[in-house]
Motif scaffolding. Structure first.
Motif, PDB file in Angstrom:
ATOM      1  N   LEU A 225      -4.537   5.132  -8.928  1.00 54.94           N
ATOM      2  CA  LEU A 225      -5.567   6.030  -8.400  1.00 54.94           C
ATOM      3  C   LEU A 225      -5.276   6.455  -6.958  1.00 54.94           C
ATOM      4  O   LEU A 225      -6.003   7.293  -6.425  1.00 54.94           O
ATOM      5  N   ALA A 227      -5.780   4.592  -4.355  1.00 50.49           N
ATOM      6  CA  ALA A 227      -7.045   4.217  -3.725  1.00 50.49           C
ATOM      7  C   ALA A 227      -6.952   2.783  -3.210  1.00 50.49           C
ATOM      8  O   ALA A 227      -5.930   2.099  -3.359  1.00 50.49           O
ATOM      9  N   HIS A 251     -11.096   7.494  -4.043  1.00 48.30           N
ATOM     10  CA  HIS A 251     -10.920   8.176  -5.324  1.00 48.30           C
ATOM     11  C   HIS A 251     -12.274   8.300  -6.013  1.00 48.30           C
ATOM     12  O   HIS A 251     -12.852   7.303  -6.447  1.00 48.30           O
TER      13      HIS A 251
END
Length: 420
Positions: A225, A227, A251
């Motif tokens: 992601l 993230a 995200h």
């Protein structure tokens, strides 16, 4: 994957059937290994073994091992019950994984299975000259192992359910968990960083105690992601639906429900806590033993004082100099993990003892001496917690002690008095 396999192995160790099953498996193999010797040149060099004597030896082992296996199970259950009744039910998991007791039960049951299979094979003519000799050697070796195991087991079972032995086991388990947390204060993740935005909350879907976090799995999700994930609950916490177990940063997408379910899978729950990844659990178990000892029905301040000594040793583990070679580097650079709270550890360890021992001058003086000892470690968080609990313990004593001279003696030992 390695941590998951390790966790599964620890859970299997807690099952009483696991080691006996392994030993029985190898016992069956050993009974048939002797048959393979007949196909080798060994038959030309070994002496002949009388089949009747070998069968009688196997019959003796099978008859005695069945009885002793039943006896060992009954003795272990009695020890488990004694440990739970005299100490705390939380100690049961440590008692049941006792290596000597499990090994003894495994040897006894495995020997019984081996003797039955070998005897049946012997009566049906499965073994030749070499096979009889190898079977005889294996049987003698097994017989020696049984005798040594029995002697060791008798020594252990006499102490297994005793309170002192239970306290020692809990202290060792707690020390192991604490040392692991000192080595990895953020579980190989990164420390928490201040953020203006708390992030997207990941809510739990299960109810129970958090026993393990698969940080490797979380790291893979965070990398996919692009993230960062902040862990909001550590092993030992009780979680329930809608509890924010983590926060996702960087995200936000339409499929957040699916992402939340994936992240939630990294948090393993159970009905009870475990010792290996939860330092607070061992401390709580020790504190429970002290509270039980201080109850009016038992009135055993000596055990409470012993527990305070155990807790002192555990907290002093934080004072040991760090070995840079043992300190683990960051493995999960996208996972933020909070460090364990020293204030919570002090609450778990000392508040129940201060509450239940407020009328006992010996226990309270020992408690104040412990606070003074811990404050000397020169760690700000430990000193602050020791100061607070020293003051709270003294206030509890003032509320419950009626003899003024005891209060004067206690105040002399208080950390707050010595600092001021």
């Amino acid at each position: 994957m390695k941590s998951k396999i390790k966790a599964i192995f620890y859970r299997l160790r807690e099952q009483l059937w696991f080691r006996p099953f392994i030993f029985c498996f190898f016992s069956v193999i050993a009974a048939f290994i002797a048959h393979l010797a007949d196909a080798t040149v060994l038959k030309d060099f070994v002496p002949s073994i009388n089949t009747d004597s070998l069968e009688e030896l196997l019959s003796t082992i099978s008859a005695s091992m069945l009885v002793i296996s039943i006896f060992s199970v009954a003795s272990m259950l009695s020890a488990f019950s004694a440990a739970s009744n005299s100490a705390t039910p939380r100690s049961f998991k440590l008692i049941i994984v006792d290596d000597v007791s499990q090994n003894a039960l495994s040897v006894f049951i495995g020997s019984f299975i081996f003797s039955i299979i070998a005897k049946v094979a012997l009566q049906n003519g499965l073994y030749g000259k070499a096979g009889n000799f190898v079977l005889f050697v294996i049987t003698l070796g097994l017989f020696a192992v049984v005798i040594l195991t029995f002697l060791q087991w008798v020594n252990r079972i006499s102490r297994l359910g005793r309170l002192t032995n239970t306290i020692k086991k809990i202290e060792v388990a707690a020390a192991k968990a604490i040392k692991a947390r000192i080595k990895n204060p953020t579980l190989k993740g990164i420390a928490l960083a201040p953020k203006k935005n708390p992030g997207y909350p990941i809510l739990a879907h299960n109810i129970g105690y958090l026993i393990r976090i698969n940080l490797g799995y979380l790291q893979d999700i965070a990398e996919d992601l692009d993230a960062t994930i902040t862990v909001n609950r550590l092993p030992g916490c009780f979680i329930e639906p809608n509890t924010p177990i983590a926060f996702l940063h960087g995200h936000i997408a339409e499929d957040m429900d699916e992402i939340s379910r994936k992240i939630d899978k990294a948090f393993s729950c159970d009905e009870t806590r475990v010792f290996d990844e939860d330092p607070r659990f061992g401390i709580i178990a020790l504190s429970e033993i002290a509270s039980r000892a201080l109850s009016p029905g038992i009135n055993d301040p000596g055990t409470a004082i012993q527990i305070i000594g155990s807790l002192t040793r555990l907290f002093h583990l934080w004072a040991e100099p760090e070995n840079e070679e043992e300190t683990t580097s960051v493995s999960y650079d996208r996972i933020e993990v909070p460090e364990i709270s020293m204030a919570d550890l002090f609450e778990d360890a000392f508040r129940p003892i201060a509450r239940d021992g407020a009328t006992n001058i010996e226990v309270m003086i020992k408690l104040q001496k412990t606070f003074c000892s811990l404050a000397s470690m020169e760690r700000a968080d430990i000193t602050s917690a020791a100061m607070y609990h020293s003051e709270m313990a003294y206030k509890r004593a003032v509320q419950h002690m009626k003899f003024e001279e005891d209060l004067k003696d206690l105040k002399k030992e208080c950390l707050i008095s010595k600092v001021v």
